[in-house]
Design a protein around this motif. Structure first.
Motif, PDB file in Angstrom:
ATOM      1  N   TYR A  19       6.047   1.002   6.763  1.00 51.11           N
ATOM      2  CA  TYR A  19       6.017  -0.445   7.003  1.00 51.11           C
ATOM      3  C   TYR A  19       6.399  -1.203   5.735  1.00 51.11           C
ATOM      4  CZ  TYR A  19       3.474   1.676  10.781  1.00 51.11           C
ATOM      5  OH  TYR A  19       3.125   2.502  11.827  1.00 51.11           O
ATOM      6  N   GLU A  46       6.416   6.255  10.739  1.00 46.03           N
ATOM      7  CA  GLU A  46       6.835   4.887  10.443  1.00 46.03           C
ATOM      8  C   GLU A  46       6.385   4.509   9.033  1.00 46.03           C
ATOM      9  OE1 GLU A  46       6.412   3.313  15.066  1.00 46.03           O
ATOM     10  OE2 GLU A  46       5.192   2.378  13.495  1.00 46.03           O
ATOM     11  N   THR A  76      10.897  -1.789   9.430  1.00 41.90           N
ATOM     12  CA  THR A  76      10.148  -0.536   9.536  1.00 41.90           C
ATOM     13  C   THR A  76      11.099   0.644   9.445  1.00 41.90           C
ATOM     14  OG1 THR A  76       8.577  -1.636  11.032  1.00 41.90           O
ATOM     15  CG2 THR A  76       8.527   0.778  10.952  1.00 41.90           C
ATOM     16  N   TRP A  87      10.223  -8.203  10.889  1.00 41.32           N
ATOM     17  CA  TRP A  87       9.612  -6.980  10.398  1.00 41.32           C
ATOM     18  C   TRP A  87      10.691  -5.943  10.091  1.00 41.32           C
ATOM     19  CZ3 TRP A  87       5.203  -6.296  14.572  1.00 41.32           C
ATOM     20  CH2 TRP A  87       4.228  -7.274  14.336  1.00 41.32           C
TER      21      TRP A  87
END
Length: 210
Positions: A187, A185, A201, A199
């Motif tokens: 971020y 992942e 990701t 968010w």
């Protein structure tokens, strides 16, 4: 203008919402290994973030200190990333966070050598009165992967992973998880300041041709 890895390497850091196959070259990272629930207040994962950023900014700000790093250029510190696995589980199970084994990382500019990294660990430890020795200089070559942008909370990742798996089936690929090839992942959002529904990701999985 400072060099921004996200903008200069959009194919690695700014994918679209539809999966695509990418070939990821070797990169060097500041890395901290650990295990357990990343949401644990004051836990190992949260501690690792402080270690990573402490070293990352020590290297970035070396231009104002006594260390002259050969080849240095001004840059934006790359985003936080994480490699995740759970024993006996292919990919990840978001409902079993206590089983996570993770490597938390921040990419290093190519001009940073192991000797520069070792200096940054010593410098950060001395200036911040904290032990940074858990951090390591780690080279990772992911190779062939599928990746996709996941919008929303981490617990909603299964819907994006399902989209990626369907894409692999259609294109004649399959996941290739192992101890060295993990759920990855990147971020792009600051989870402390942005609500979960906003968010962003990057999810990346190792693959191989069937």
């Amino acid at each position: 203008m400072a060099f921004d890895y996200k903008k200069e390497y959009k194919e690695f850091y700014l994918p679209g919402k539809q999966p695509r196959i990418v070939d990821i070259p070797a990169m060097n990272f500041i890395a901290v290994r650990g295990k357990g629930d990343p949401n644990e207040e004051g836990g190992a994962y949260q501690e690792s973030i402080g270690l990573l950023y402490g070293i990352a900014f020590t290297i970035k700000m070396s231009k104002k200190g006594s260390r002259e790093i050969q080849g240095y250029f001004d840059y934006v510190v790359p985003p936080l990333e994480g490699f995740w696995r759970q024993e006996g589980i292919e990919g990840i199970d978001c409902g079993r966070k206590e089983l996570f084994q993770w490597i938390s990382v921040i990419r290093l500019p190519d001009f940073v050598k192991k000797s520069d990294f070792d200096w940054a660990v010593r410098e950060a430890s001395a200036k911040k009165k904290r032990d940074f020795s858990k951090a390591e200089f780690l080279t990772i070559e992911e190779g062939l992967c599928v990746q996709c942008l996941h919008p929303g909370a981490f617990d909603e990742e299964p819907r994006t992973i399902a989209l990626m798996d369907d894409f692999l089936e259609d294109q004649g690929y399959e996941n290739d998880f192992s101890d060295g090839r993990m759920h990855h992942e990147i971020y792009l959002s600051d989870a402390r300041r942005v609500p979960p529904e906003k968010w962003r990701t990057v999810i990346r999985h190792p693959v191989r041709k069937k």
